[in-house]
Design a protein around this motif. Sequence first.
Motif, PDB file in Angstrom:
ATOM      1  N   ALA A  61       0.830  -1.198   0.000  1.00 54.66           N
ATOM      2  CA  ALA A  61       0.000   0.000   0.000  1.00 54.66           C
ATOM      3  C   ALA A  61       0.863   1.246   0.000  1.00 54.66           C
ATOM      4  CB  ALA A  61      -0.913   0.004   1.231  1.00 54.66           C
ATOM      5  N   SER A  62       0.280   2.319  -0.540  1.00 63.75           N
ATOM      6  CA  SER A  62       0.919   3.625  -0.446  1.00 63.75           C
ATOM      7  C   SER A  62       2.328   3.575  -1.023  1.00 63.75           C
ATOM      8  CB  SER A  62       0.914   4.062   1.022  1.00 63.75           C
ATOM      9  OG  SER A  62       1.204   5.413   1.173  1.00 63.75           O
ATOM     10  N   ALA A  63       3.338   4.010  -0.267  1.00 65.62           N
ATOM     11  CA  ALA A  63       4.707   4.043  -0.781  1.00 65.62           C
ATOM     12  C   ALA A  63       5.222   2.649  -1.131  1.00 65.62           C
ATOM     13  CB  ALA A  63       5.634   4.699   0.238  1.00 65.62           C
ATOM     14  N   ALA A  64       4.712   1.613  -0.456  1.00 67.71           N
ATOM     15  CA  ALA A  64       5.153   0.247  -0.758  1.00 67.71           C
ATOM     16  C   ALA A  64       4.706  -0.193  -2.144  1.00 67.71           C
ATOM     17  CB  ALA A  64       4.634  -0.721   0.301  1.00 67.71           C
ATOM     18  N   SER A  65       3.524   0.244  -2.573  1.00 68.64           N
ATOM     19  CA  SER A  65       3.080  -0.093  -3.929  1.00 68.64           C
ATOM     20  C   SER A  65       3.940   0.625  -4.961  1.00 68.64           C
ATOM     21  CB  SER A  65       1.603   0.264  -4.117  1.00 68.64           C
ATOM     22  OG  SER A  65       1.391   1.664  -4.064  1.00 68.64           O
ATOM     23  N   LEU A  66       4.417   1.814  -4.601  1.00 67.04           N
ATOM     24  CA  LEU A  66       5.303   2.558  -5.490  1.00 67.04           C
ATOM     25  C   LEU A  66       6.620   1.804  -5.664  1.00 67.04           C
ATOM     26  CD1 LEU A  66       5.230   5.366  -6.967  1.00 67.04           C
ATOM     27  CD2 LEU A  66       6.618   6.217  -5.080  1.00 67.04           C
ATOM     28  N   VAL A  67       7.158   1.264  -4.573  1.00 70.36           N
ATOM     29  CA  VAL A  67       8.395   0.489  -4.634  1.00 70.36           C
ATOM     30  C   VAL A  67       8.223  -0.710  -5.558  1.00 70.36           C
ATOM     31  CG1 VAL A  67      10.004  -0.923  -3.298  1.00 70.36           C
ATOM     32  CG2 VAL A  67       9.141   1.221  -2.335  1.00 70.36           C
ATOM     33  N   ALA A  68       7.076  -1.375  -5.464  1.00 70.48           N
ATOM     34  CA  ALA A  68       6.826  -2.571  -6.276  1.00 70.48           C
ATOM     35  C   ALA A  68       6.879  -2.265  -7.768  1.00 70.48           C
ATOM     36  CB  ALA A  68       5.476  -3.178  -5.913  1.00 70.48           C
ATOM     37  N   MET A  69       6.537  -1.043  -8.146  1.00 77.78           N
ATOM     38  CA  MET A  69       6.478  -0.698  -9.564  1.00 77.78           C
ATOM     39  C   MET A  69       7.843  -0.760 -10.250  1.00 77.78           C
ATOM     40  SD  MET A  69       3.267  -0.179 -10.158  1.00 77.78           S
ATOM     41  CE  MET A  69       3.041  -1.527  -8.965  1.00 77.78           C
ATOM     42  N   ALA A  70       8.932  -0.796  -9.478  1.00 77.59           N
ATOM     43  CA  ALA A  70      10.270  -0.839 -10.067  1.00 77.59           C
ATOM     44  C   ALA A  70      10.662  -2.234 -10.517  1.00 77.59           C
ATOM     45  CB  ALA A  70      11.301  -0.315  -9.058  1.00 77.59           C
ATOM     46  N   ALA A  71       9.927  -3.250 -10.078  1.00 78.23           N
ATOM     47  CA  ALA A  71      10.299  -4.639 -10.382  1.00 78.23           C
ATOM     48  C   ALA A  71      10.088  -4.970 -11.855  1.00 78.23           C
ATOM     49  CB  ALA A  71       9.491  -5.588  -9.503  1.00 78.23           C
ATOM     50  N   ASP A  72      10.895  -5.876 -12.346  1.00 79.06           N
ATOM     51  CA  ASP A  72      10.699  -6.365 -13.712  1.00 79.06           C
ATOM     52  C   ASP A  72       9.413  -7.175 -13.793  1.00 79.06           C
ATOM     53  OD1 ASP A  72      13.357  -5.641 -15.087  1.00 79.06           O
ATOM     54  OD2 ASP A  72      14.014  -6.630 -13.257  1.00 79.06           O
ATOM     55  N   THR A  73       9.111  -7.906 -12.718  1.00 74.97           N
ATOM     56  CA  THR A  73       7.887  -8.699 -12.645  1.00 74.97           C
ATOM     57  C   THR A  73       7.257  -8.492 -11.277  1.00 74.97           C
ATOM     58  OG1 THR A  73       8.820 -10.390 -14.109  1.00 74.97           O
ATOM     59  CG2 THR A  73       6.885 -11.007 -12.807  1.00 74.97           C
ATOM     60  N   VAL A  74       5.953  -8.205 -11.264  1.00 78.00           N
ATOM     61  CA  VAL A  74       5.203  -8.048 -10.016  1.00 78.00           C
ATOM     62  C   VAL A  74       4.187  -9.174  -9.925  1.00 78.00           C
ATOM     63  CG1 VAL A  74       3.680  -6.574  -8.653  1.00 78.00           C
ATOM     64  CG2 VAL A  74       5.474  -5.541 -10.047  1.00 78.00           C
ATOM     65  N   LEU A  75       4.279  -9.964  -8.864  1.00 73.51           N
ATOM     66  CA  LEU A  75       3.351 -11.067  -8.642  1.00 73.51           C
ATOM     67  C   LEU A  75       2.562 -10.811  -7.360  1.00 73.51           C
ATOM     68  CD1 LEU A  75       5.706 -14.092  -9.451  1.00 73.51           C
ATOM     69  CD2 LEU A  75       4.081 -12.955 -10.983  1.00 73.51           C
ATOM     70  N   ILE A  76       1.285 -11.173  -7.365  1.00 75.22           N
ATOM     71  CA  ILE A  76       0.425 -10.943  -6.211  1.00 75.22           C
ATOM     72  C   ILE A  76      -0.501 -12.152  -6.047  1.00 75.22           C
ATOM     73  CG2 ILE A  76      -1.266  -9.685  -7.623  1.00 75.22           C
ATOM     74  CD1 ILE A  76      -1.887  -7.949  -5.174  1.00 75.22           C
ATOM     75  N   PRO A  77      -0.687 -12.641  -4.826  1.00 68.42           N
ATOM     76  CA  PRO A  77      -1.615 -13.761  -4.642  1.00 68.42           C
ATOM     77  C   PRO A  77      -3.054 -13.304  -4.834  1.00 68.42           C
ATOM     78  CG  PRO A  77      -0.815 -12.990  -2.528  1.00 68.42           C
ATOM     79  CD  PRO A  77      -0.035 -12.246  -3.563  1.00 68.42           C
ATOM     80  N   SER A  78      -3.954 -14.243  -5.025  1.00 71.48           N
ATOM     81  CA  SER A  78      -5.351 -13.891  -5.285  1.00 71.48           C
ATOM     82  C   SER A  78      -5.971 -13.137  -4.111  1.00 71.48           C
ATOM     83  CB  SER A  78      -6.165 -15.152  -5.582  1.00 71.48           C
ATOM     84  OG  SER A  78      -6.104 -16.054  -4.482  1.00 71.48           O
ATOM     85  N   ASN A  79      -5.441 -13.337  -2.903  1.00 72.71           N
ATOM     86  CA  ASN A  79      -5.987 -12.635  -1.743  1.00 72.71           C
ATOM     87  C   ASN A  79      -5.113 -11.480  -1.281  1.00 72.71           C
ATOM     88  OD1 ASN A  79      -3.880 -14.171  -0.803  1.00 72.71           O
ATOM     89  ND2 ASN A  79      -4.983 -15.091   0.918  1.00 72.71           N
ATOM     90  N   GLY A  80      -4.107 -11.126  -2.075  1.00 69.67           N
ATOM     91  CA  GLY A  80      -3.257  -9.985  -1.744  1.00 69.67           C
ATOM     92  C   GLY A  80      -3.897  -8.676  -2.181  1.00 69.67           C
ATOM     93  N   GLU A  81      -3.344  -7.575  -1.692  1.00 73.96           N
ATOM     94  CA  GLU A  81      -3.890  -6.250  -2.004  1.00 73.96           C
ATOM     95  C   GLU A  81      -2.777  -5.295  -2.433  1.00 73.96           C
ATOM     96  OE1 GLU A  81      -7.061  -5.392  -1.956  1.00 73.96           O
ATOM     97  OE2 GLU A  81      -8.043  -6.960  -0.762  1.00 73.96           O
ATOM     98  N   LEU A  82      -3.084  -4.491  -3.442  1.00 70.07           N
ATOM     99  CA  LEU A  82      -2.206  -3.408  -3.865  1.00 70.07           C
ATOM    100  C   LEU A  82      -3.034  -2.132  -3.796  1.00 70.07           C
ATOM    101  CD1 LEU A  82       0.299  -3.451  -6.797  1.00 70.07           C
ATOM    102  CD2 LEU A  82      -1.177  -1.481  -6.465  1.00 70.07           C
ATOM    103  N   MET A  83      -2.524  -1.108  -3.132  1.00 71.15           N
ATOM    104  CA  MET A  83      -3.322   0.097  -2.879  1.00 71.15           C
ATOM    105  C   MET A  83      -2.569   1.348  -3.309  1.00 71.15           C
ATOM    106  SD  MET A  83      -3.441   2.786  -0.445  1.00 71.15           S
ATOM    107  CE  MET A  83      -4.598   3.645   0.605  1.00 71.15           C
ATOM    108  N   ILE A  84      -3.281   2.243  -4.008  1.00 65.28           N
ATOM    109  CA  ILE A  84      -2.715   3.531  -4.423  1.00 65.28           C
ATOM    110  C   ILE A  84      -3.630   4.645  -3.917  1.00 65.28           C
ATOM    111  CG2 ILE A  84      -1.628   2.522  -6.467  1.00 65.28           C
ATOM    112  CD1 ILE A  84      -3.855   3.697  -8.173  1.00 65.28           C
ATOM    113  N   HIS A  85      -3.059   5.774  -3.551  1.00 69.31           N
ATOM    114  CA  HIS A  85      -3.868   6.884  -3.040  1.00 69.31           C
ATOM    115  C   HIS A  85      -3.101   8.196  -3.179  1.00 69.31           C
ATOM    116  CE1 HIS A  85      -1.767   7.773   0.877  1.00 69.31           C
ATOM    117  NE2 HIS A  85      -1.237   6.602   0.572  1.00 69.31           N
TER     118      HIS A  85
END
Length: 293
Positions: free
Chosen positions: A120-144
């Motif tokens: 969430a928040s700044a952590a979702s921003l960090v994830a955007m730098a990855a070559d590949t982003v994987l998330i489980p079906s019950n995981g959450e990605l949040m932007i605000h």
Amino acid sequence: MTIRKPNARFFAKMPAIDDQFDRPEGFRYEPDQPLAASFKAKSGVAAEGDSPTISLFDFIGDNGFSDARMAAALRTIGADTDVVLEINSPGGDYFQGVAMYNMLARHRGKVTAQIMGVAASAASLVAMAADTVLIPSNGELMIHNAWGITAGNAEDHAQTITTLKHLDQAMAETYAKRAQKEPAEILKLMSKDRGGGTYFRGQQAVDIGLADGLLDVRAESPVYADNSDDISHSLREWDRKLAGKLTKAERRQLFHDLRGMQDAAADAMQDAGILASLQALVATSTSFKGGSL
């Protein structure tokens, strides 16, 4: 997400998400845990090609997982090594998040982000730098939208508004680049619920383009190499002797490499082999990394 500003009258604060992700009672941050000591999974014998894993499991900031910790982990790993970044974080300091994003973006090895719970928040921003982003079906990605508090007169508040809008645009462009969408479309999602933002669960994050695929949580999880001081008694004296010559990580790596040279026998036999190798090393050299043993 928290933002920082030189103006002494500007005070940073997490948005409402902070109240939803309070640290549990008895929480204690383990500073040695984000990066496994030998950087390889252990399944009897570490398989060639295993990637180092960095675990971002805290708030982003000086009192949690900081940009300095990320930099140290990446330096230790090496610029050409593939790395897995596990994330379960409500976010935090915006500029530290941006610094982590840029560190990961310039990392020459492949970066795979795995959102284990929430990014969430700044952590979702960090994830955007990855070559590949994987998330489980019950995981959450949040932007605000960015949040902040100003103490001061009308001009101070007006300056804060300008700063927050500037940061909102910067974030929207980063998310939009990943999702291959227009920044204006992302801004609308960030601005939902009066700037509270939008959560994307699993497949929703993939559908909008902020993640590349679903993480198979049923796959066998790696067991991270021991990162504690719990080395065998037979090696402890050598650990003390080498303490002034090598860092802790280098000593563990030396023991790990020497162990890998032994036959896959019991630990006691492997330790005996390590001791013999160390004694042979000293017998052929009176100095080690510039200093005598």
